[in-house]
Write an enzyme that holds these catalytic residues in place. Sequence first.
Site, PDB file in Angstrom:
ATOM      1  N   GLY A   1       0.827  -1.195   0.000  1.00  0.00           N
ATOM      2  CA  GLY A   1       0.000   0.000   0.000  1.00  0.00           C
ATOM      3  C   GLY A   1       0.860   1.243   0.000  1.00  0.00           C
TER       4      GLY A   1
ATOM      5  N   GLY B   1       0.492   5.625   1.010  1.00  0.00           N
ATOM      6  CA  GLY B   1      -0.299   6.743   1.499  1.00  0.00           C
ATOM      7  C   GLY B   1       0.397   8.052   1.245  1.00  0.00           C
ATOM      8  N   GLY B   2      -0.150   9.128   1.838  1.00  0.00           N
ATOM      9  CA  GLY B   2       0.429  10.436   1.614  1.00  0.00           C
ATOM     10  C   GLY B   2       1.767  10.626   2.288  1.00  0.00           C
TER      11      GLY B   2
ATOM     12  N   VAL C   1       3.626   1.384   2.570  1.00  0.00           N
ATOM     13  CA  VAL C   1       3.422   0.299   3.527  1.00  0.00           C
ATOM     14  C   VAL C   1       3.930  -0.987   2.903  1.00  0.00           C
ATOM     15  CG1 VAL C   1       1.747  -0.928   4.950  1.00  0.00           C
ATOM     16  CG2 VAL C   1       1.416   1.500   4.466  1.00  0.00           C
TER      17      VAL C   1
ATOM     18  N   LYS D   1       5.302   0.719   7.821  1.00  0.00           N
ATOM     19  CA  LYS D   1       5.071   1.978   7.116  1.00  0.00           C
ATOM     20  C   LYS D   1       6.369   2.766   7.118  1.00  0.00           C
ATOM     21  CE  LYS D   1       1.932   5.962   6.954  1.00  0.00           C
ATOM     22  NZ  LYS D   1       0.752   6.601   7.578  1.00  0.00           N
TER      23      LYS D   1
ATOM     24  N   ASP E   1      -9.542  11.412   9.926  1.00  0.00           N
ATOM     25  CA  ASP E   1      -9.451  10.902   8.548  1.00  0.00           C
ATOM     26  C   ASP E   1     -10.154   9.561   8.437  1.00  0.00           C
ATOM     27  OD1 ASP E   1      -8.802  11.028   5.887  1.00  0.00           O
ATOM     28  OD2 ASP E   1      -6.784  10.218   6.136  1.00  0.00           O
TER      29      ASP E   1
END
Length: 450
Positions: A16, A18-19, A23, A38, A127
């Site tokens: 994955g 993210g911003g 990950v 992460k 979020d």
Amino acid sequence: MGEVFAGRYELIDPIGRGGAGAVWRAWDHRRRRYVAAKVLQQSDAHTLLRFVREQALRIDHPHVLAPASWAADDDQVLFTMDLVAGGSLAHVIGDYGPLPPRYVCTLLDQLLSGLATVHAEGVVHRDIKPANILMEATGTGRPHLRLSDFGISMRKGEPRLTETNYVVGTPGYFAPEQLLGAEPDFTADLYAVGLVALYLLHGTRPDSQALVEHFLTHGTPPAPDSVPEPLWQVLAGLLQPDPQARFRTATGARKALNAAVEMLPEPEGGEEPVEIFDQLGPLPDGFGPDGPVARPVQDTPPPVQDTPPAPPVPAAAPVPAATAPTPQPQQQPHTQPPTPPLHDPYRQPYQQPQQSPHQDQQHNPYRQPVPGPSETGSFHLPPPVAHPVPPFDPAVPPTQPQRHTPTDPYTGQPVQVPGRRPGPPPKVAVPVLLLALVSLAVGFWALTQV
């Protein structure tokens, strides 16, 4: 793949992004289990401070996925958490579309349970969205979700890391007061939970702006066709634009949800069961269920020879120690290096043949230096080659030396030496150079006019 981070976490494959970072699925060599790591991809002050806040969050709850440990290696940092393989709610909607109301109530009950524990720690998530709600791979059994990604969460009373009039979060899941720049509060998370519930029931992202306008102008709208009335009363209490009219706590909303579930109609027998399967896929080569697999050591095959080997040279008789060559007196330097004298093991005292003072030593490509006994222990005598020497006549003037043609020392064949390629004539080179300088000056002038 295979990089060991801080001597403990072996990064396997990305699962994955993210911003704030990517990950990875990683192997924890200390705890001997797979984890999600992460890795922070930026190192500015705000990002590092958010990282410190996120990794410092320690919440032990079955429906919360909080960081478990962290590590730093040179200029990179990471924190780890449990590995959740069932994907997110976005994956579930992508596979099945709108979900049954009772199934949605089960998911909302778990989400509110985990959110109540987060709020009890004084943390506002800020979020909440389907992509941040992960699912365990339970198959067709009872679903199990976990609230994750606390990258922009903050405790109430902590200083904000964003500038004034700047909203942090995901568009489409903002509470109305967030758009007005209000301080983060627990009720903003509850508003996002109501939007997530509509997403699960409809299969598409709800129009938050149109929903707020309807609440403000016409009051609470009637229940949509796909939402039972008891469940809609709970969702309407989460989606009120006024924070004071909204549910104040996640525990209160959960109690209202449990009461509404008892009034829902029984599910129809023809409903398709929802299956939450593994979204990560198989492990790469070299990794098994119990960690890295020992790779067998393979013997290196011998290199394949393109050409057949040369036939072996028969060894000559060993040289007696008494017949070692005597050192020769130092000679005057010549243009060509003198050819070393040959040693005949069958002639007892070796005498250097005397040469004429006018006899020049020519290079013989077929004559190679013969190694002595101390180097190889044996040697091979090449066949002697006769070179006729013309008599010296002082009346005949010496001829001009001919230009030497390079030859291969092994075959004696002439070697082609590439010559220098002539450049363009000045009549062509000068105008081209002037044209290039003019083009360069026009380019610089155009850049200064922009």
